[in-house]
Design an enzyme around this catalytic site. Structure first.
Site, PDB file in Angstrom:
ATOM      1  N   SER A 151      14.947  -3.479   8.403  1.00 31.45           N
ATOM      2  CA  SER A 151      14.684  -2.460   7.394  1.00 31.45           C
ATOM      3  C   SER A 151      14.640  -1.107   8.091  1.00 31.45           C
ATOM      4  CB  SER A 151      13.333  -2.724   6.707  1.00 31.45           C
ATOM      5  OG  SER A 151      12.904  -1.607   5.955  1.00 31.45           O
ATOM      6  N   TYR A 166       4.379  -4.936   7.202  1.00 30.22           N
ATOM      7  CA  TYR A 166       5.825  -4.971   6.992  1.00 30.22           C
ATOM      8  C   TYR A 166       6.559  -4.127   8.027  1.00 30.22           C
ATOM      9  CZ  TYR A 166      10.319  -4.627   4.552  1.00 30.22           C
ATOM     10  OH  TYR A 166      11.660  -4.669   4.231  1.00 30.22           O
TER      11      TYR A 166
END
Length: 260
Positions: A151, A166
């Site tokens: 990401s 995350y």
């Protein structure tokens, strides 16, 4: 999903005919899209996720190309069994797309270590588990391509959304990608990462809604989130011979978010 891609014939760099892929997190969102795109390019795809009904529907839509393989990748034995099923089905594994992931959205001072650890377990430990078992198969074959879905939040702070676990997990995925690539580069196995920006999925749908969504995308050069088809080319590139001299890299597809 209707076929919108150039057929493999006449496009040898990106032909996946006869190859076997495993795609994790394939029950919905980007993972389902990834499975369909690889199948349309000719690959046989083992679709992995926890939700058997969604995987069965995907396999029914692509009966000759997709195998439903429900699995909890945080369980060592289940992960091993998925690899065994892929080998029993097609005899080899050429592509692994590690897409499964979760997040927890809360300020770091409120995110307890159990929650943080649960995110790391799915996003890092389970990903490494699949790299470990599939990597051994690929090393025996002398060929293979692993695509780890990271990401942009593994490269920059999330900033507008508090999700420490995350971000930490996706940074770990990028670092692990480099290390595995270096270890396996001279043995025929390539390992790269795909770092998407904001794309619509079950995890991100709220980010696209209302005034808050509009404000978020105003700060980026393209002024919008990604469309679901705008990762297709990058996925096929990393999975195919088109990227044969590329390993250990992170391909960022984010509409310019990290450029400013």
């Amino acid at each position: 999903m209707s076929s919108r891609h150039t057929t493999a014939a006449g496009d040898p760099l990106f032909d996946l005919t006869g190859r076997t892929a495993i795609v994790t997190g394939a029950s919905s969102g980007l993972g389902r899209r990834f499975a369909e795109v690889l199948a349309e390019r000719g690959a046989h795809v083992v679709a992995v996720a926890r939700r058997a009904d969604a995987l069965d529907a995907l396999a029914e839509a692509h009966p000759r190309q997709v195998l439903s393989a429900p699995c909890d990748l945080t369980d060592e034995e289940q992960a091993r069994d998925v690899v065994k099923r892929a080998l029993a089905w097609q005899g080899r594994i050429d592509i692994l797309v590690n897409n499964a992931g979760i997040t927890s959205v809360q300020p770091a001072e409120e995110e307890d270590t159990a929650t943080f650890g649960a995110v790391m377990d799915v996003n890092v430990n389970a990903l490494f588990r699949m790299c470990h078992y599939v990597g051994r198969v690929m090393l025996d074959q002398g060929s293979g391509s692993i695509v780890n879905v990271a990401s942009i939040n593994g490269l920059v702070a999330s900033w507008t959304i508090p999700e420490a676990g995350y971000c930490a997990s996706k940074g770990a995925v990028i670092s692990l990608t480099r290390e595995l690539a270096a270890q396996w580069a001279d043995r025929g196995v390539r390992v790269n990462a795909l770092a998407p920006g904001y794309f619509p999925s079950e995890l991100t749908e709220d980010l696209f809604m209302g005034e808050a969504g509009e404000r978020r995308f105003r700060r980026m050069p393209m002024r919008r989130g990604g469309r679901e088809d705008e990762l297709d080319g990058a996925l096929v590139f990393l999975s195919s011979n088109g990227s044969s001299y590329m390993t250990g890299q992170t391909l960022v597809i984010d509409g310019g978010w990290t450029a400013v």
